[in-house]
Design an enzyme around this catalytic site. Structure first.
Site, PDB file in Angstrom:
ATOM      1  N   LYS A  76      -7.278  12.264   7.278  1.00 34.04           N
ATOM      2  CA  LYS A  76      -6.689  12.855   8.487  1.00 34.04           C
ATOM      3  C   LYS A  76      -7.820  13.350   9.363  1.00 34.04           C
ATOM      4  O   LYS A  76      -8.915  13.662   8.861  1.00 34.04           O
ATOM      5  CB  LYS A  76      -5.782  14.040   8.111  1.00 34.04           C
ATOM      6  CG  LYS A  76      -4.767  14.380   9.174  1.00 34.04           C
ATOM      7  CD  LYS A  76      -3.527  13.501   9.059  1.00 34.04           C
ATOM      8  CE  LYS A  76      -2.515  13.789  10.136  1.00 34.04           C
ATOM      9  NZ  LYS A  76      -1.276  13.030   9.933  1.00 34.04           N
ATOM     10  N   GLY A  91      15.451  18.032  16.795  1.00 29.57           N
ATOM     11  CA  GLY A  91      14.303  17.340  17.405  1.00 29.57           C
ATOM     12  C   GLY A  91      14.758  16.034  18.009  1.00 29.57           C
ATOM     13  O   GLY A  91      15.416  15.229  17.341  1.00 29.57           O
ATOM     14  N   GLY A 125      12.591  13.896  19.914  1.00 30.41           N
ATOM     15  CA  GLY A 125      11.389  13.245  20.426  1.00 30.41           C
ATOM     16  C   GLY A 125      11.341  11.824  19.879  1.00 30.41           C
ATOM     17  O   GLY A 125      12.378  11.237  19.552  1.00 30.41           O
ATOM     18  N   ASN A 126      10.142  11.295  19.732  1.00 30.99           N
ATOM     19  CA  ASN A 126      10.005   9.906  19.276  1.00 30.99           C
ATOM     20  C   ASN A 126      10.787   9.649  17.985  1.00 30.99           C
ATOM     21  O   ASN A 126      11.626   8.741  17.913  1.00 30.99           O
ATOM     22  CB  ASN A 126       8.500   9.601  19.101  1.00 30.99           C
ATOM     23  CG  ASN A 126       8.258   8.171  18.645  1.00 30.99           C
ATOM     24  OD1 ASN A 126       9.141   7.324  18.754  1.00 30.99           O
ATOM     25  ND2 ASN A 126       7.084   7.910  18.119  1.00 30.99           N
ATOM     26  N   ALA A 127      10.557  10.492  16.972  1.00 26.55           N
ATOM     27  CA  ALA A 127      11.172  10.245  15.664  1.00 26.55           C
ATOM     28  C   ALA A 127      12.681  10.538  15.659  1.00 26.55           C
ATOM     29  O   ALA A 127      13.487   9.696  15.241  1.00 26.55           O
ATOM     30  CB  ALA A 127      10.457  11.079  14.600  1.00 26.55           C
ATOM     31  N   GLY A 128      13.089  11.715  16.156  1.00 27.72           N
ATOM     32  CA  GLY A 128      14.504  12.112  16.115  1.00 27.72           C
ATOM     33  C   GLY A 128      15.375  11.274  17.034  1.00 27.72           C
ATOM     34  O   GLY A 128      16.492  10.880  16.662  1.00 27.72           O
TER      35      GLY A 128
HETATM   36  P1  NAD Z   1       7.689  14.534  19.473  1.00 28.18           P
HETATM   37  O1  NAD Z   1       6.722  15.493  20.081  1.00 28.18           O
HETATM   38  O2  NAD Z   1       7.924  13.220  20.136  1.00 28.18           O
HETATM   39  O3  NAD Z   1       9.137  15.257  19.348  1.00 28.18           O
HETATM   40  C1  NAD Z   1       9.326  16.535  18.842  1.00 28.18           C
HETATM   41  C2  NAD Z   1      10.726  17.004  19.275  1.00 28.18           C
HETATM   42  O4  NAD Z   1      11.019  18.237  18.645  1.00 28.18           O
HETATM   43  C3  NAD Z   1      10.883  17.225  20.774  1.00 28.18           C
HETATM   44  O5  NAD Z   1      12.137  16.710  21.195  1.00 28.18           O
HETATM   45  C4  NAD Z   1      10.896  18.752  20.902  1.00 28.18           C
HETATM   46  O6  NAD Z   1      11.644  19.194  22.039  1.00 28.18           O
HETATM   47  C5  NAD Z   1      11.596  19.105  19.625  1.00 28.18           C
HETATM   48  N1  NAD Z   1      11.452  20.496  19.222  1.00 28.18           N
HETATM   49  C6  NAD Z   1      10.349  21.279  19.222  1.00 28.18           C
HETATM   50  N2  NAD Z   1      10.646  22.499  18.782  1.00 28.18           N
HETATM   51  C7  NAD Z   1      11.970  22.500  18.477  1.00 28.18           C
HETATM   52  C8  NAD Z   1      12.871  23.456  17.980  1.00 28.18           C
HETATM   53  N3  NAD Z   1      12.468  24.689  17.668  1.00 28.18           N
HETATM   54  N4  NAD Z   1      14.165  23.097  17.798  1.00 28.18           N
HETATM   55  C9  NAD Z   1      14.601  21.872  18.101  1.00 28.18           C
HETATM   56  N5  NAD Z   1      13.774  20.902  18.553  1.00 28.18           N
HETATM   57  C10 NAD Z   1      12.483  21.228  18.759  1.00 28.18           C
HETATM   58  O7  NAD Z   1       7.211  14.354  17.970  1.00 28.18           O
HETATM   59  P2  NAD Z   1       7.628  13.194  16.948  1.00 28.18           P
HETATM   60  O8  NAD Z   1       6.600  12.125  16.985  1.00 28.18           O
HETATM   61  O9  NAD Z   1       9.055  12.840  17.136  1.00 28.18           O
HETATM   62  O10 NAD Z   1       7.413  13.968  15.561  1.00 28.18           O
HETATM   63  C11 NAD Z   1       8.384  14.870  15.056  1.00 28.18           C
HETATM   64  C12 NAD Z   1       8.055  15.204  13.617  1.00 28.18           C
HETATM   65  O11 NAD Z   1       8.052  14.002  12.854  1.00 28.18           O
HETATM   66  C13 NAD Z   1       6.671  15.838  13.404  1.00 28.18           C
HETATM   67  O12 NAD Z   1       6.748  16.731  12.316  1.00 28.18           O
HETATM   68  C14 NAD Z   1       5.811  14.673  13.019  1.00 28.18           C
HETATM   69  O13 NAD Z   1       4.687  15.058  12.234  1.00 28.18           O
HETATM   70  C15 NAD Z   1       6.816  13.877  12.194  1.00 28.18           C
HETATM   71  N6  NAD Z   1       6.411  12.473  12.066  1.00 28.18           N
HETATM   72  C16 NAD Z   1       6.430  11.659  13.164  1.00 28.18           C
HETATM   73  C17 NAD Z   1       6.012  10.351  13.020  1.00 28.18           C
HETATM   74  C18 NAD Z   1       6.062   9.407  14.176  1.00 28.18           C
HETATM   75  O14 NAD Z   1       5.762   8.219  13.972  1.00 28.18           O
HETATM   76  N7  NAD Z   1       6.448   9.833  15.366  1.00 28.18           N
HETATM   77  C19 NAD Z   1       5.566   9.871  11.761  1.00 28.18           C
HETATM   78  C20 NAD Z   1       5.583  10.731  10.653  1.00 28.18           C
HETATM   79  C21 NAD Z   1       6.009  12.050  10.833  1.00 28.18           C
END
Ligand code: NAD
Length: 410
Positions: free
Chosen positions: A99, A209, A211-214
């Protein structure tokens, strides 16, 4: 207690379960700590601290993302590198774990400053990374564009093409089809395996959440006909017991950049108090805590975020009989397609999207079955099952390399 101490507590727990000495995993193999200059647009020079940690490479080159965040610190990067080592072992891809990170708030930098920061970080660490050594990828606040700058800087220093150095690249620079949504698709595959195993039909789902993942997870599940009754982002928590129209919610989020004000559901206090079968934390770490864990009454928690459940809350969920599908299994789809990107780069031949998604499916289903099998063998939670599975695989490789004596594979 810092996050690395938490990670080492988890390791000690595994050592107790399988009764072996895990000293080899108590520290990273190598920590690279750098301090480097970046010229700002106003010609001022600022200095930044960066890290690249190679935790363990018994099973293959280190693999893990690069995070740009003001809270990045040595212990956090060490913990994340440790979890990457385990995650890669759980899905059985031939990597160790690593990392990296820079202590920076990227939101206050201009695009050109961000580019110079990314390039200068690579200048500082280029001799400890490489396609057969340690392969970075995006993480929090880093993206395909940043991967492209980093690749270009590395190739310029080395004087040759080296696409397999880094994954999560733009498609035109050797990125893989499907990589952008692979974490979510992997989580969908895992969820469906769980539902099948437990004979659960028509589950109600709530996702924290968007964002990308949710968001992509919600999109895939909605397209498959599942009822998503709760969604949230940092602006609001929304609930509709009859199911939310996710297509409309996504269109609203894209237009307004937040969910607040979306009229297809009503605003509620918390996503965790909802009457659902599946809770999906997909936002940040430390979201399910001893303060709110009692509110959760779902059948299963599907951890897409990294580290969303604190160890105390994890114990309460276990006592309540609520399963937790752990992050190192659920969100491993991202690193799995990163692996497929690296394989395509090394062979110089690129697969169609269907080919990639079918390989992802096979890898995720195998990992799910093996985690279930291990947790049944040791009569434990899925998290402990995943940890034991990963650690046994790492230990086996270490034993054959002669770096561990008197282990289970001696
Ligand atoms: P992102 O920044 O695209 O999205 C994060 C989302 O969480 C946003 O919609 C934000 O508004 C929301 N959020 C923040 N605080 C919040 C709260 N208190 N209550 C509700 N929603 C809240 O990030 P992402 O890429 O979607 O990643 C999300 C999680 O998934 C992280 O923990 C990341 O480490 C994990 N993850 C992501 C990937 C990936 O490929 N994107 C891979 C492995 C793990």
């Amino acid at each position: 207690m810092n996050v690395f101490e938490n990670a080492m507590k988890q390791l000690d727990n595994v050592a107790r379960i399988i009764n072996v000495d895990l000293s080899i995993l108590k520290q990273p193999e190598r920590i690279c700590e750098v301090y480097f200059p970046v010229e700002m647009d106003n010609k001022e020079i600022k200095y930044y601290k960066g890290y690249r940690v190679r935790y363990n490479t018994a099973r293959g080159p280190a693999k893990g993302g690069i995070r740009f965040h003001p809270n990045v610190n040595r212990e956090e990067v060490m913990a994340l590198a440790f979890w990457m080592t385990l995650k890669n072992a759980v899905v059985n891809i031939p990597y160790g774990g690593g990392k990296g990170g820079i202590v920076v708030n990227p939101k206050v930098l201009s695009e050109t400053e961000l580019e110079r920061l990314s390039r200068n970080y690579i200048r500082a660490i280029h001799d400890v990374i490489g396609a057969r050594i340690d392969i970075p990828a995006p993480d929090v606040y880093t993206n395909p564009k940043i991967m492209a700058w980093m690749l270009d800087e590395y190739e310029t220093i080395k004087g040759r093409h080296e696409k397999a150095l880094i994954t999560g690249k733009p498609i035109s620079l050797g990125g893989s089809l499907g990589r952008i949504y692979s974490t979510s698709l992997g989580a969908v595959i895992i969820t469906e395996q769980y539902l099948k195993k437990h004979n659960i039909s028509n589950p109600r789902i709530a996702i924290q959440g968007f964002g990308n993942a949710g968001l992509n997870y919600a999109k895939f599940m909605y397209e498959k006909g599942y009822s998503i009754v709760g969604i949230s982002d940092s602006s609001t928590n929304l609930y509709n017991p009859n199911g939310i129209n996710i297509e409309k919610a996504i269109a609203y989020k894209i237009k307004n950049k937040h969910l607040k004000g979306f009229d297809g559901a009503k605003e509620v206090e918390s996503i965790f108090t909802l009457n659902t079968d599946i809770i999906v934390p997909a936002a940040l770490e430390n979201q399910i805590t001893k303060e709110n864990v009692d509110d959760i009454n779902a059948h299963v928690v599907v951890e897409i975020a990294n580290g969303p459940t604190t160890p105390e809350a994890d114990n309460v969920l276990r006592e309540k009989g609520i399963d937790v599908i752990p992050d190192i299994l659920t969100n491993a789809g991202g690193v799995t397609v990163s692996y497929l990107e690296w394989v395509q780069n090394l062979q110089g031949y690129y697969w169609k999207e269907e080919e990639i998604n079918s390989r992802l499916k096979e890898i995720m289903i195998n990992a799910f079955n093996e985690v279930i099998k291990t947790s049944e063998e040791i009569n434990s939670t899925l998290r402990e099952g995943a940890f034991v599975l990963g650690i046994k695989r790492i230990l086996e490789a270490e034993t054959y390399r002669g770096r561990v004596r008197n282990g289970p594979y001696s």
